[in-house]
Structure formats: C-alpha cells, structure tokens
Write an enzyme that holds these catalytic residues in place. Sequence first.
Site, PDB file in Angstrom:
ATOM      1  N   ASN A 173       2.328  10.239   2.973  1.00 48.65           N
ATOM      2  CA  ASN A 173       1.907  11.488   2.354  1.00 48.65           C
ATOM      3  C   ASN A 173       1.892  12.607   3.380  1.00 48.65           C
ATOM      4  O   ASN A 173       1.303  12.445   4.454  1.00 48.65           O
ATOM      5  CB  ASN A 173       0.490  11.329   1.780  1.00 48.65           C
ATOM      6  CG  ASN A 173      -0.054  12.625   1.214  1.00 48.65           C
ATOM      7  OD1 ASN A 173       0.397  13.082   0.171  1.00 48.65           O
ATOM      8  ND2 ASN A 173      -1.020  13.235   1.910  1.00 48.65           N
ATOM      9  N   GLU A 174       2.540  13.714   3.070  1.00 52.66           N
ATOM     10  CA  GLU A 174       2.482  14.945   3.886  1.00 52.66           C
ATOM     11  C   GLU A 174       2.505  14.640   5.381  1.00 52.66           C
ATOM     12  O   GLU A 174       1.642  15.098   6.138  1.00 52.66           O
ATOM     13  CB  GLU A 174       1.243  15.771   3.518  1.00 52.66           C
ATOM     14  CG  GLU A 174       1.295  16.257   2.086  1.00 52.66           C
ATOM     15  CD  GLU A 174       0.210  17.277   1.710  1.00 52.66           C
ATOM     16  OE1 GLU A 174      -0.721  17.488   2.505  1.00 52.66           O
ATOM     17  OE2 GLU A 174       0.319  17.855   0.611  1.00 52.66           O
ATOM     18  N   GLU A 293       2.554  16.737  -6.103  1.00 47.99           N
ATOM     19  CA  GLU A 293       1.258  17.439  -6.055  1.00 47.99           C
ATOM     20  C   GLU A 293       1.512  18.887  -6.427  1.00 47.99           C
ATOM     21  O   GLU A 293       2.257  19.580  -5.719  1.00 47.99           O
ATOM     22  CB  GLU A 293       0.626  17.365  -4.661  1.00 47.99           C
ATOM     23  CG  GLU A 293       0.074  16.000  -4.317  1.00 47.99           C
ATOM     24  CD  GLU A 293      -0.742  15.985  -3.025  1.00 47.99           C
ATOM     25  OE1 GLU A 293      -1.420  16.999  -2.721  1.00 47.99           O
ATOM     26  OE2 GLU A 293      -0.698  14.961  -2.332  1.00 47.99           O
TER      27      GLU A 293
HETATM   28  O1  AHR Z   1      -4.746  16.896  -3.476  1.00 47.54           O
HETATM   29  C1  AHR Z   1      -5.552  17.208  -2.378  1.00 47.54           C
HETATM   30  C2  AHR Z   1      -4.824  17.061  -1.047  1.00 47.54           C
HETATM   31  O2  AHR Z   1      -3.826  18.036  -0.966  1.00 47.54           O
HETATM   32  C3  AHR Z   1      -4.080  15.757  -0.838  1.00 47.54           C
HETATM   33  O3  AHR Z   1      -4.885  14.758  -0.318  1.00 47.54           O
HETATM   34  C4  AHR Z   1      -3.031  16.155   0.159  1.00 47.54           C
HETATM   35  O4  AHR Z   1      -1.869  15.375   0.039  1.00 47.54           O
HETATM   36  C5  AHR Z   1      -2.788  17.620  -0.097  1.00 47.54           C
HETATM   37  O5  AHR Z   1      -2.825  18.371   1.050  1.00 47.54           O
END
Ligand code: AHR
Length: 508
Positions: A173-174, A293
């Site tokens: 993730n990210e 997201e």
């Molecule tokens: O959705 C909240 C946060 O936003 C998540 O944990 C992250 O992936 C993003 O920065």
Amino acid sequence: MSSSARITLAPERAIGTVDPRLFGSFIEHLGRAIYGGIYEPDHATATPQGFRQDVLDLVREIDVPIVRYPGGNFVSGYDWEDGVGPRDQRPRRLDLAWKTLEPNLVGTDDFIDWCRAANSAPMLAVNLGTRGIDAARNLLEYCNFPGGTLWSDKRKANGYANPHGVKVWCLGNEMDGPWQIGAKTADEYGRLAHETAKVMKWVDPSIELVACGSSNRSMKSYAAWEATVLEHTYTHVDYLSLHTYYGNLAEDTPNFLAKSIDMDRFISEVVSICDYVGSKLRSKKRIDLSFDEWNVWFHSRAADRERTERTPWEIAPPLLEDIYTMEDALLVGAMVITLLRHADRVKMACMAQLVNVIAPIMTETGGAAWRQTIFYPYLHGSRYGRGVALDVGVESPTYDDATFDAVPYLEAVATWDEANASITLFAVNRDLESALPLEGDLRAFPGYVVVEHTTLTHSDLKATNSAAHPDNVTPRANGDAQVSDGELTAILPPASWNVIRLARKQNT
Ligand code: AHR
C-alpha cells in the site's frame, strides 16, 4: 435559471462495460472501522459471529461488490498470523501507522466471514513494508490452497475446511509515501513487487494482482514512479492502483466541486503511462486501473493529529470520522461519474472507506447506524451503474475557476443495461445558485420513458446527517424529467445530484 445544457444518448457512444467491482469499498484496521464498526459482539444487533447486523444491512443495501482489507497504511506493519486462530491467544500489537493498539480480535478468517455475510468479495493486501515474499506466499497458501500443506492445514484447523478463494490481491500500500512503514524507492518496490507477484502466481495462477501506483497525483515522484514500477512488474501484475482524496479547506465550493476534473486527468495520465510501458516492452498485455482509495477527506484531519499526539495507543479511537455535508455528496457524485466515464480502463475502485472511517456508514458504538450524505451517490452508482457506460457528450455552460479554468456546470454520464432495457443518467449540477435546464437527444433509444428522477439537494450545502437526524439529507423521487418525441428534458435543481432512470415501454 442558467442557459441549458445538452447531452446525447446513443449506443455508439459506448465507453466500455462497467465492471461491477467499480463500486467496491475498503475497510482498514483504523479507528472504529472494525471495532464498533463491522464488529461489536455486545451490540444489540450482533450476529453469532459478533458482526453488527445493522451495518451489514446498510452494506447490503449499497450492494458492495468487493472490499479491500486490512489496509491501507496498517498493512505495512501487519503480521497476518496474529489475526488467525483462537481469539484469546491472539496478541496485542502496537500499530505504528495510526499510533493505536491493535487487539487482533478480527483477522483474515473473520473478515472473509464478514464478506460472505455482506455479499461482497474480499480483496486482500499483503505487507510489503516490513515483510515480503514469504509472508505473502504463506498468506495466499493459507487462504487459497485446498489442503495438505502447513498453511492450508492451519486454515482447516482454524475451522475453514474450504479455501477462501481470494481472487484479488494488492501488493502493498502506498509504498512511495514517506509516512508508510517501510517506504521504498520505485526500483526497490518494483523489484520486490515483481518477485512477490511471480511467487504468488506460482502458488495460485488464478489470482489477479494490483501493484501500487503513486499515493496521489501530487507526489513528487508521480508518473516516474508508475513507469518504473510497471517496467519491473508488467509481466505479473494485472492492475495499477490510484488513490485520491479531496477537501474544501479553503471554503471555495465552486473549486471544490470541480476537483473531479483532477481525478479525471489523473486517470487519463495513468492510462497513458500504462500503455507507454506496454509499448516500450512490446507487450500484448494491457494493464488496467484499480482506483482503490477515493473519497472526500479533510474534516477530521486536524483533530486526529491532535488526538494521536495527546493519547497514542488507544484501542479503536474515533479517527478519520469525517461528518459529510451536502456539498461533499455532490463531489462524490461527480467522482462516481468520473469513474464511470473511464469504465473502459478503471475496472476496480474502492470508496475509502466503508464504516466510520471517512465512510458512507456511521455508527455509535453501542448505538445506532446511519447513512451519511455521501452514502447516496455511492449507492446509486452501485445499484444502477451497471451495463455499458455511455459518453453523453456534455455541452454545458461553464464557470471560471483559477485551477480548472472553464468548469462545466453539468457533470454527467449514462449507463445502458441492454438486457434489462434500462438506461440511467447520473448528473451533477455544480451551479450553486441556479437550476440547470437539461435537454437530451434520445432518438437513438426509441420507446424509452422516464421511470424515476431522483434528486439529492438541500437548502444548506453544509447540511449533514446524524444519529438524531438520519434523514436530513436524503434523496427524493421528485424530479421532473420527461421524454417527448425523442427528447429528454429535465430541470436539475441548483447544487444537485440527479439520477434519471429510463426504461423501454413494454409494447415498443
Ligand atoms: O484511507 C486512509 C488512508 O489513506 C490509508 O490508510 C492510506 O492508504 C491512505 O493514505
């Protein structure tokens, strides 16, 4: 009243088939998303497994096709083994992503159970922050391998004789974000994601894999990150992720409502990068997009910073609990339209998140559950945004904005469900003061009549819903859309979200 906007509805304007997974969502171990959100064994509506039935009912109302889990930032420090097996033997851990304490009362098996109850498919993320290939392949073996191996037999011993059959997996993730546990350069991440993807597909060749794109379009490494990561991973991954959140901190609502244009550009750019790398590699394969997201997020940020500094290491504190307004619902509507307009390449998307944490569904721990304003455009998209997306060729009056130049008052797209002979037009009127007359050429769809014109509006753009007033902002089937002689006409109220549903008359 503004001068009118014009659209054209025609089968040859097809963009692509809408993948139902475009209306997915996301649940992270964060704040009260899990504890007090989906899971609360002492709640009056709790199921035998401890899930809140009132929340499940709202999730089923939306008809959420796929839910991403367990993070988000959380996954980059997560040891998935902590969350399986007998609950009383699961460890408590520090969650460094959100400075909270994780009790591990919910883990992978429990989430899969919840997905079954919610009628959703799971989309699991693996930890490529503190862990890597080994933890990822073991988790996949635990979830999807039938039996006769260490991890698949552990699943069986934990009460799950049949494999979970998890089809979609996110490779971290990210990973470009300095806030991420174990953040990486594009080359570091690309190599790790490639090897992890290769090995995961050896364990189960039927899975689909999502590589991390940039955390958002403003990252300094944006675009270069995507290209480098794809050059490493192209052969084994199927999707590249996009994330974006918008806010109205500047209290400039016309500008705020135009931010879906940024999302639109973001998607087009990432499609170009995917195709550039495909060409560079002379590959026949096409990488599609997973916008896993997206939402409005800004109301709670300052208070959350203050809370986690003041009282770190709480269990399930109320974090990221944005209370959404009418104007937030308008931007979410415009974002739903944007996703549909890219249905040819965006195959999955996750509204972030689903319950309590920047969410369409809010709860009181021990109390009520209700629908936030943003629940409605998401619900409408999910319920009616099926079939083929149609570009409606918007011709609209515009307003000037310093960031986005000429912004059309009308944002619109349609979906055509040929099998059920139905069309749904989704439209936002960004004009805060005036109604917008809409004219539509419907000659290509003879015999179609208006079934319902639903509007979401409120005299106060800052209006919200709450436990005490759950229906303050709620859609009404009060629109005036009609069809006459192949022409659709409607008046879109000022600052409104509109869903115009049409169907072919039985005898034509
Ligand atoms: O959705 C909240 C946060 O936003 C998540 O944990 C992250 O992936 C993003 O920065």
